[in-house]
Design a protein around this motif. Structure first.
Motif, PDB file in Angstrom:
ATOM      1  N   UNK A 107      -2.281   0.943   8.594  1.00  0.00           N
ATOM      2  CA  UNK A 107      -2.916  -0.371   8.452  1.00  0.00           C
ATOM      3  C   UNK A 107      -2.359  -1.083   7.220  1.00  0.00           C
ATOM      4  N   UNK A 108      -2.259  -0.339   6.132  1.00  0.00           N
ATOM      5  CA  UNK A 108      -1.744  -0.925   4.883  1.00  0.00           C
ATOM      6  C   UNK A 108      -0.310  -1.438   5.059  1.00  0.00           C
ATOM      7  N   UNK A 109       0.523  -0.627   5.758  1.00  0.00           N
ATOM      8  CA  UNK A 109       1.911  -1.047   6.002  1.00  0.00           C
ATOM      9  C   UNK A 109       1.937  -2.342   6.811  1.00  0.00           C
ATOM     10  N   UNK A 110       1.107  -2.407   7.835  1.00  0.00           N
ATOM     11  CA  UNK A 110       1.092  -3.596   8.699  1.00  0.00           C
ATOM     12  C   UNK A 110       0.626  -4.826   7.926  1.00  0.00           C
ATOM     13  N   UNK A 111      -0.419  -4.664   7.110  1.00  0.00           N
ATOM     14  CA  UNK A 111      -0.904  -5.795   6.320  1.00  0.00           C
ATOM     15  C   UNK A 111       0.132  -6.234   5.288  1.00  0.00           C
ATOM     16  N   UNK A 112       0.743  -5.264   4.644  1.00  0.00           N
ATOM     17  CA  UNK A 112       1.758  -5.606   3.623  1.00  0.00           C
ATOM     18  C   UNK A 112       2.964  -6.281   4.259  1.00  0.00           C
ATOM     19  N   UNK A 113       3.248  -5.928   5.527  1.00  0.00           N
ATOM     20  CA  UNK A 113       4.356  -6.549   6.261  1.00  0.00           C
ATOM     21  C   UNK A 113       4.185  -8.070   6.288  1.00  0.00           C
TER      22      UNK A 113
END
Length: 1415
Positions: free
Chosen positions: A1017-1023
């Motif tokens: 989730x964090x990776x997707x949001x940071x993307x």
């Protein structure tokens, strides 16, 4: 002799017969007369006349008396000097004068007389010449060797001769002077420093320029006496260079000039001096090194110099100065390179490596001069420069400094024109520079308006010179277009489109200035001025100038008329040149030579003037195409196959039909296009149809005879032609004919009645035709269409699987292998969508039914009947068709409103499909709709799901799409301040709520507190957030923070009563909040405005509810490390073909701007490119460019777990590049080496397909195979999970291998010249922070089955900077406002339709994605 001595002691002077005594008592005239007789007597005497010698001895002594030596009359002195010269000749070897003082007086006297040689027109010149000749022949001055004052005598003689020599003297005078002086040097015991200075001073540039004859005399003397004088020269340089005794000579300050001159005269003079220069090259004194470098540059670079081969140690030592720490020295070395390349091609190999390093020098001037040196040599003779040197110039076209880029681009343009266009150097040379045209056009992808303007100028002056005669110009354009690569063609098309848009904008401005003034008028003019300003260099200044131009147009009717003529569609090329000339003349002022306003106007006129295309040009181009069709063109001579030339010619005409439709209005042109319609080549016929559609608006009334022939052809193609031609035929009829309803009915009725499922191959064309009729005339056929959709399309076609699909493990097959039934079903889906788009309402609930049908296809993995008859490739095609159909409908407001959140989420999951081609094509459709501002903002959030795509190229492309869309929306809002009420649908920050909601409902997010799932989730949001937060515009960080806080106070709008979903929502909000806090220093400031949350997605906040709880597990804290977001700078990086593996990043492309990349550039930017890919590339070849390894190898574990603790095995990883570390960003440089391999791929492609297109052996994305029960907590029933996106085989292994190579390069590319203190600091810090973030992030790695969308990678692969570039088309990406939308709507619609067709059609010629080089 004793007798003569007695005679001498007598003191009696004997005069020649007839000569009386010569004394001071006679007149001057008489004295001259008598002396002449004496001269005659001595002249006639020879050395053997002993008696005469004895007789005239006293006379000889008398003539040397002070009376004569100091006589005031010059004639007397001259005659005496002649006598004395003869006396020395006669009495040689012993002179009659024994006193050293007397001898000195005599020779100084003779020297003074030699000054008379200066006046060659003097009556006495012959006597002066006789005097010179006599003393030179006899070597009289050699008597002085024994005198103490000999040096003074010789020095005075030398000075005199160097002073008197001039261009009036003939060769004999020159020769005698050399003889006289050389005898003194060669036969003397020594050469004093003073005498040496007297000679050498004439070589000093200042003296050399004053008296060229003295220089030539010194040069001849030194050549004659080289062996004798060399020790004295060596001694002089030893004293000055080695011992630093500059006082030994006044020439010490000119020592390096002298060395150069002496070397040019005779290299043997410096045999012992040159080694001293090697010592001086290593001096600690910068100025001294610089002087030596300048000297050696001239010596090595001289035309006939052999110094480099004769003195290799000195040459190598000199080459080392290319890396000198002192900038002027490096600059001097680089400037020398062109002379060296031109005069000594054999040294090019030695220079190449050093020029390579200097082409990446931190100093702009040095990089600039590297280009100048190479281009200068190449323009003289292409054979002088190797391909490596030309590549350095190519790299610099992407330099960060405009001056360097401009020089490189102009240099390449000049080389191209000389060797390719003008044919100098023959076919070999033309072939060697053939890449230049593509490279120059690729630069049009850059964001900088300066680059784009220069490309346009280069195109007009060097690639297709506008001053060529029309036929020749069009022939040039025809063959250029036929030989350009795909990206260059797109760039050229975009260039014409941009120029055409600017023409329309200027035309709009002209229309505006005629209107009466009012507030609305001022706003409209200002808006149009802003649009025009964006198309000019330095928009800040240009804005004022365009305003001024608008005022000039209001006041000056003549200029307005000229400009109206220039932008009118009927303006010819000759008219355009005249208008430009008149306007610039009118605006310019002779009193103001530097006029910035005039320069800006010139830029504007240059962009809008139609200097290439007019009616005459189109006619000439059509004739050229006809020649190729008839076989009379010289296609083969131009190196273009005839079929390729015809296709390219029609494509060119098609593009020009968009931008210059009026120029096609001639019977000859339309008749030629008619003949093209009847050709067998489908592509040619398609292009001809599109040209008719674009240009045939007035054909019916202006060319009725062509209409009568064309109509039957169109009807035939609509009924029985190939699907694409059928589509274009329908659009032609719609665009060209007034009684279209009748023609439509004649086509609709037979097709509607004859559709059946007996022969699927013959069903595709009728469905295509009916679909476009449904879109263009939905009311005319309302009843039959509804029945056709309900009964035939849905019940008969889509709900039945008649023929079983091929059993294969592949997920995708080439277009020509797709089953006819599947192609028919895809057309059926498109027919439904087109019908709905034509109807544009949901009154009959048809839209709702269709949406349910499309989501059913997605829920069933593409197999709607779930009978298991369909093959996997067919199911992939169906999923793609359904996903794209949903996107098409979402662009229509009436259908967007009825798309449920579940349907939206299901549509979004297509971007994580297990098939690579489905993901790719869907992302392109998504990006295109967003770029046109037609898809709602929530669809931008779909790109967040790409964060875990297993193929780095897909991640790169998704990031580019995000950057492009975010920038486009921000730019749109700046230029349209009045749309504030639509802020929620335009402001890019509003994508955050949608992204949060989408991730909350992600089927892979099952356990609320699961660390691995939260990391995803964090990776997707940071993307998404990384790009949004790169610029803190209007305090947007605080706005995002406030928005997340507000969301946390609400409940999920989709399932408000589901406690678990709400907990997920708050957890994802906490993830987002932690990202914002860790990456921003301004998040705590006051939000600029209160965010408005989308009501469909979130409930209204409960005022009695304050949610301050932290929902994140404590161990998640370590994954949020502080650091600034990286700048999301999108450069034009669309030149790389986008292949499945993204391995095209060769060393050359990776080091494109090695040490010159801006410290602000984003090291992990996946590709600062223009955006989307061309859909025509979506074919099976995308999965075929991977180097095959054994199946066993692909089954190996794909990497160790990332963790903070290191094992011995982990140690080597430290040296590899980590994500965020500053690496040379790969810029839009196209690796021609890789492209060159295209042809070689054909043979290997089919062998690779089986393994490469098979589904992954690991767990499916989001859920296990149907036969396996979920061990994890299952998502809510009825929801479709996602299949795990399948990376092409060996993706991970190759990524790992490439990272190792990157690491090696990163360690070796920045060695030579250390950058300045502040250059890389920001990048290093960012890299360190990012490393820390990644290190902590990766402490635990999930198992492959749990991993969503992306298999685990080794530490390096996870941290690796994505450096891939996409091959995006430019066609819809450079305008962001409604001007583009309205004026190009038909064009865009056409292109969209065409791209849809491309996904399923079978093109005859398909470019395979190149395989990366094995290194």
């Amino acid at each position: 002799m004793a007798h003569s001595k007695n005679r001498a002691t007598d003191g009696k002077i004997t005069y020649p017969p007839g000569v009386k005594e010569i004394s001071d008592k006679i007149s001057k005239e008489e004295m001259v007369r008598r002396l002449k007789m004496v001269v005659k007597t001595f002249m006639d005497m020879d050395q053997d006349s002993e008696e005469e010698k004895e007789l005239y001895l006293n006379l000889a002594l008398h003539l040397a008396s002070d009376f004569f030596l100091k006589h005031p009359d010059k004639d007397v002195r001259l005659l005496v000097a002649c006598c004395l010269a003869d006396i020395f000749r006669i009495y040689a070897p012993e002179a009659p004068y024994t006193s050293p003082d007397k001898l000195k007086d005599i020779f100084m006297f003779i020297t003074r007389q030699l000054k008379g040689l200066e006046d060659t027109k003097s009556a006495q010149f012959n006597r002066y010449f006789y005097l010179l000749e006599n003393i030179a022949w006899v070597k009289s001055y050699n008597i002085c060797f024994e005198l103490e004052d000999s040096n003074e005598i010789f020095t005075q003689l030398y000075r005199t001769l160097f002073q008197v020599i001039n261009n009036g003297h003939n060769q004999k005078v020159h020769m005698h002077m050399v003889d006289l002086m050389s005898s003194i040097i060669c036969e003397g015991d020594t050469v004093s420093q003073e005498l040496l200075d007297t000679v050498l001073v004439n070589l000093v540039p200042a003296h050399k320029n004053l008296n060229k004859q003295a220089y030539d005399l010194a040069k001849a003397l030194l050549k004659r006496t080289a062996q004798a004088i060399e020790p004295y020269i060596t001694n002089f340089f030893n004293l000055v260079l080695m011992l630093g005794k500059t006082s030994v000579s006044d020439l010490s300050e000119h020592v390096f000039d002298l060395i150069l001159e002496l070397y040019n005269i005779d290299s043997h003079l410096l045999l012992s001096v040159l080694p001293q220069l090697e010592f001086k090259l290593k001096s600690n004194d910068n100025d001294e090194r610089l002087q030596v470098v300048k000297l050696l540059a001239k010596m090595f670079g001289a035309k006939d110099s052999e110094l480099a081969s004769q003195n290799k140690p000195l040459w190598q030592c000199y080459l080392g100065r290319f890396n000198d720490i002192h900038v002027p020295i490096r600059l001097e070395c680089v400037k020398f390179a062109s002379h060296c390349l031109m005069n000594h091609p054999d040294l090019a190999k030695d220079l190449t490596e050093y020029l390579k390093v200097r082409s990446h020098d931190p100093e702009e001037a040095i990089r600039h001069d590297v280009i100048v040196s190479i281009v200068t040599a190449a323009k003289k003779d292409l054979a002088l420069v190797n391909d490596h040197l030309l590549n350095f110039v190519r790299e610099r076209t992407l330099d960060k400094r405009w001056r360097v880029r401009k020089e490189a681009m102009m240099g390449l343009a000049q080389i191209y024109k000389k060797y390719s266009l003008q044919g100098e150097g023959g076919k070999e040379a033309s072939k060697q520079v053939s890449w230049i045209k593509d490279k120059l056009l690729h630069i049009y992808y850059q964001n900088s308006i300066d680059d784009r303007l220069l490309v346009e100028r280069i195109f007009a002056q060097y690639m297709v010179p506008h001053n060529l005669e029309t036929t020749e110009r069009m022939k040039c354009l025809y063959y250029l277009y036929a030989t350009l690569d795909q990206n260059a063609v797109k760039a050229l098309n975009e260039m014409w489109k941009c120029q055409n848009m600017l023409r329309h904008n200027v035309k709009d401005l002209l229309d505006l200035v005629k209107q009466p003034k009012s507030d609305s008028y001022n706003k409209a003019v200002f808006s149009k001025v802003m649009v025009i300003t964006r198309n000019l260099p330095d928009p800040g200044k240009a804005q004022d100038f365009v305003k001024k131009l608008a005022q000039v147009l209001e006041e000056d009717e003549k200029i307005r008329k000229q400009l109206e003529t220039l932008v009118s569609p009927a303006c010819s090329c000759k008219q355009a040149e005249g208008c430009v000339r008149d306007i610039t003349k009118k605006i310019g002022s002779p009193k103001q030579p530097s006029n910035p306003f005039l320069e800006m106007v010139k830029f504007l006129l240059e962009r809008i003037a139609p200097v290439h295309i007019d009616t005459e040009s189109i006619s000439a181009l059509v004739k050229q195409v006809n020649k190729s069709i008839e076989g009379t063109a010289d296609d083969e001579d131009e190196g273009v196959p005839t079929e390729q030339a015809i296709r390219a010619g029609l494509e060119l005409l098609k593009v020009l039909s968009f931008t210059h439709p009026v120029s096609f209005h001639s019977a000859e042109t339309f008749e030629s296009l008619l003949s093209c319609l009847k050709m067998d080549d489908e592509k040619v016929a398609e292009a001809a149809l599109q040209i008719f559609k674009n240009t045939g608006g007035k054909l019916e009334e202006s060319f009725p005879h062509i209409k009568s022939v064309l109509m039957p052809v169109l009807q035939h193609k609509a009924k029985k032609g190939p699907p694409r031609q059928a589509k274009y035929a329908i659009h032609c009829i719609h665009a060209m004919f007034s009684n279209r309803d009748t023609h439509f009915a004649q086509i609709f009725e037979p097709l509607h009645k004859s559709v059946d499922t007996e022969n699927f191959e013959q069903l595709v064309t009728p469905l295509t035709t009916l679909g476009h009729l449904a879109m263009l005339a939905p009311e005319q056929f309302a009843g039959p269409l509804k029945s056709l959709v309900a009964n035939f399309i849905v019940k008969d076609l889509l709900m039945n699987d008649r023929s079983p699909g091929k059993k294969t493990t592949k997920l995708w097959v080439p277009d020509d292998e797709v089953s006819p039934e599947t192609l028919a079903k895809i057309q059926g889906i498109k027919l439904m969508v087109r019908w709905l788009l034509g109807v544009k309402n949901n009154q009959s609930k048809s839209g709702t039914s269709t949406l349910r049908m499309l989501t059913a296809i997605l829920n069933s993995d593409g197999d709607l009947t779930e009978q298991g008859k369909m093959g996997k490739p067919d199911m992939s095609r169906m999923r793609l068709a359904a996903g794209c159909a949903l996107l098409r409908l979402a662009q229509e407001p009436c259908y967007h409103e009825i798309i449920t959140l579940e349907q939206y989420q299901l549509c979004a999951l297509v971007i994580n499909d297990e098939c690579y081609q489905v993901r790719q094509a869907f992302a392109q459709k998504l990006h295109k709709g967003l770029c046109r501002l037609r898809l709602p903002l929530e669809y931008l959030a779909v790109f967040a799901l790409c964060a875990k795509d297993p193929v780095k190229e897909r991640r790169a492309h998704a990031r580019q799409c995000l950057v492009k869309n975010i920038n486009l929306r921000r730019e749109y809002l700046k230029q349209h301040a009045a749309v504030s009420e639509k802020l929620i649908s335009l402001l890019p920050e509003y994508v955050v709520p949608y992204a949060i909601h989408l991730l909350v409902h992600d089927p892979d997010y099952v356990k609320v507190q699961d660390i691995e799932q939260l990391k995803d989730i964090k990776e997707a949001l940071w993307f998404v957030l990384e790009i949004l937060m790169a610029k803190n515009e209007n305090n947007s960080h605080a706005f995002i923070r406030k928005m997340v806080e507000n969301i946390k106070q609400t409940k999920d709008g989709q399932t408000p009563d589901d406690a678990k979903i709400n907990e997920k929502l708050y957890t994802v909000c906490d993830v987002a909040m932690n990202i914002v806090i860790s990456k921003s220093t301004t998040y705590s400031l006051e939000s600029p405005k209160d965010p408005v949350l989308p009501a469909r997605y979130f409930t209204q906040p409960d005022k009695n509810f304050s949610n301050t709880k932290n929902y994140l597990p404590p161990e998640m804290k370590s994954f949020f490390t502080p650091g600034k977001p990286k700048a999301a700078n999108v450069l034009g990086a669309v030149n790389k073909p986008l292949s499945a593996t993204g391995k095209l990043q060769t060393k050359l492309s990776r080091m494109e701007t090695n040490s010159n990349a801006s410290s602000n550039s984003n090291p992990s930017s996946p590709g600062r490119g223009k955006g989307r890919l061309d859909t025509t590339d979506v074919d099976h070849s995308e999965n075929e460019d991977i180097t095959m390894k054994s199946l066993a190898e692909s089954e190996k574990p794909r990497g160790r777990k990332r963790g903070i603790t290191t094992t011995p095995d982990d140690k080597p990883q430290d040296s590899k590049p980590k994500r965020g570390r500053k690496k040379a960003p790969a810029v839009s440089e196209e690796p021609e080496e890789a492209w060159a391999e295209d042809s070689s791929l054909a043979d290997t492609t089919m062998e690779m397909e089986d393994e490469q297109n098979s589904p992954p052996k690991r767990g499916r994305r989001g859920r296990p195979p149907k036969s396996t029960a979920l061990k994890e907590e299952a998502p809510p029933k009825g929801r479709r999970g996602r299949k795990k996106a399948a990376p092409p085989p060996e993706e991970e292994a190759e990524e790992e291998q490439e990272e190792e190579e990157d690491g090696e390069e990163a360690g070796s590319e920045n060695i030579e010249v250390k950058p300045k203190a502040g250059r890389g600091r920001g990048g290093r810090r960012a890299g360190t922070r990012a490393e820390a973030a990644e290190t902590t992030e990766g402490s635990v790695e999930s198992t492959p089955q749990k991993r969503r969308g992306r298999p685990p990678k080794n530490q390096q692969a996870a941290k690796k900077t994505v450096g891939v570039r996409s091959r995006g088309t430019l066609s819809q990406e450079n305008e962001s406002d409604e001007d583009m939308e309205t004026s190009q709507e038909n064009v865009e619609e056409e292109e969209e339709e065409q791209e849809e067709e491309n996904q399923h059609s079978s093109p005859k010629v398909r470019r395979k994605a190149p395989r990366r080089d094995r290194r």
